[in-house]
Scaffold this motif. Structure first.
Motif, PDB file in Angstrom:
ATOM      1  N   VAL A 185      -2.597 -60.104 -19.733  1.00 38.57           N
ATOM      2  CA  VAL A 185      -2.764 -61.219 -20.659  1.00 38.57           C
ATOM      3  C   VAL A 185      -4.146 -61.053 -21.270  1.00 38.57           C
ATOM      4  N   VAL A 186      -4.223 -61.194 -22.590  1.00 39.02           N
ATOM      5  CA  VAL A 186      -5.457 -60.944 -23.323  1.00 39.02           C
ATOM      6  C   VAL A 186      -5.793 -62.170 -24.163  1.00 39.02           C
ATOM      7  N   GLY A 204     -14.685 -51.961 -19.766  1.00 41.21           N
ATOM      8  CA  GLY A 204     -14.205 -53.261 -19.348  1.00 41.21           C
ATOM      9  C   GLY A 204     -13.326 -53.891 -20.383  1.00 41.21           C
ATOM     10  N   ALA A 205     -13.865 -54.257 -21.494  1.00 39.66           N
ATOM     11  CA  ALA A 205     -13.115 -54.847 -22.596  1.00 39.66           C
ATOM     12  C   ALA A 205     -13.625 -54.268 -23.898  1.00 39.66           C
ATOM     13  N   LEU A 256      -2.450 -63.361 -25.843  1.00 37.28           N
ATOM     14  CA  LEU A 256      -1.455 -62.323 -26.053  1.00 37.28           C
ATOM     15  C   LEU A 256      -0.978 -61.762 -24.726  1.00 37.28           C
ATOM     16  N   GLY A 257       0.288 -61.417 -24.662  1.00 41.34           N
ATOM     17  CA  GLY A 257       0.846 -60.695 -23.534  1.00 41.34           C
ATOM     18  C   GLY A 257       1.041 -59.250 -23.959  1.00 41.34           C
ATOM     19  N   THR A 258       0.544 -58.314 -23.163  1.00 45.42           N
ATOM     20  CA  THR A 258       0.694 -56.906 -23.494  1.00 45.42           C
ATOM     21  C   THR A 258       1.479 -56.200 -22.410  1.00 45.42           C
ATOM     22  N   GLY A 259       2.258 -55.239 -22.819  1.00 43.69           N
ATOM     23  CA  GLY A 259       3.057 -54.465 -21.877  1.00 43.69           C
ATOM     24  C   GLY A 259       3.578 -53.221 -22.554  1.00 43.69           C
ATOM     25  N   PRO A 268      -5.236 -58.332 -15.860  1.00 42.03           N
ATOM     26  CA  PRO A 268      -4.080 -57.493 -15.574  1.00 42.03           C
ATOM     27  C   PRO A 268      -3.068 -58.247 -14.718  1.00 42.03           C
ATOM     28  N   LEU A 269      -1.794 -58.087 -15.041  1.00 43.09           N
ATOM     29  CA  LEU A 269      -0.724 -58.728 -14.285  1.00 43.09           C
ATOM     30  C   LEU A 269       0.083 -57.729 -13.474  1.00 43.09           C
TER      31      LEU A 269
END
Length: 122
Positions: free
Chosen positions: A63-64, A41-42, A75-78, A56-57
């Motif tokens: 976004v975390v 999960g995390a 935070l934005g992750t990609g 999840p986007l």
């Protein structure tokens, strides 16, 4: 008379059986280890760093909310990397943090099916 071919077949079968049991045991231990760390999960990295929530986007974007020491970071992750969106106060982060539940760690069967469902969505 000695039946060397039969003994070799029996030894081969027993060795294969031991290997299968060992693989199943390692798979069980690994899923307990992964589920215990929250990796399904995390991820909980330790005492000073922790991912509190993730949303999840898209396929490779999320976004975390992370806690690093006493700081709370959104935070934005990609695929391009990680971007700091905002730094939150403790009160703002508490509003985002999911409620604590006293659930037991999932067993092998639950962790396995959860992982397979996640893999099937990709």
């Amino acid at each position: 008379m000695l039946d060397l071919e039969g003994d070799a077949n029996l030894a081969s079968f027993l060795w294969m059986l031991v290997c299968v049991v060992l693989i199943i045991g390692l798979a069980f231990w690994f899923t307990r280890f992964v589920a215990g760390r929250g990796a399904l999960g995390a991820f909980s990295g330790g005492r000073r760093m922790e991912i509190l929530d993730r949303m999840p986007l898209g396929r490779d974007q999320s976004v975390v909310l992370a806690r690093v020491g006493e700081r709370y970071l959104l935070l934005g992750t990609g695929t391009a990397g990680v971007t700091l969106l905002a730094e939150l106060t403790g009160e703002e982060a508490a509003a985002w943090k999911p409620p604590e539940t006293a659930e037991e760690r999932p067993g092998f069967k639950e962790a396995f099916f959860t992982a397979m469902k996640q893999k099937g969505r990709r």
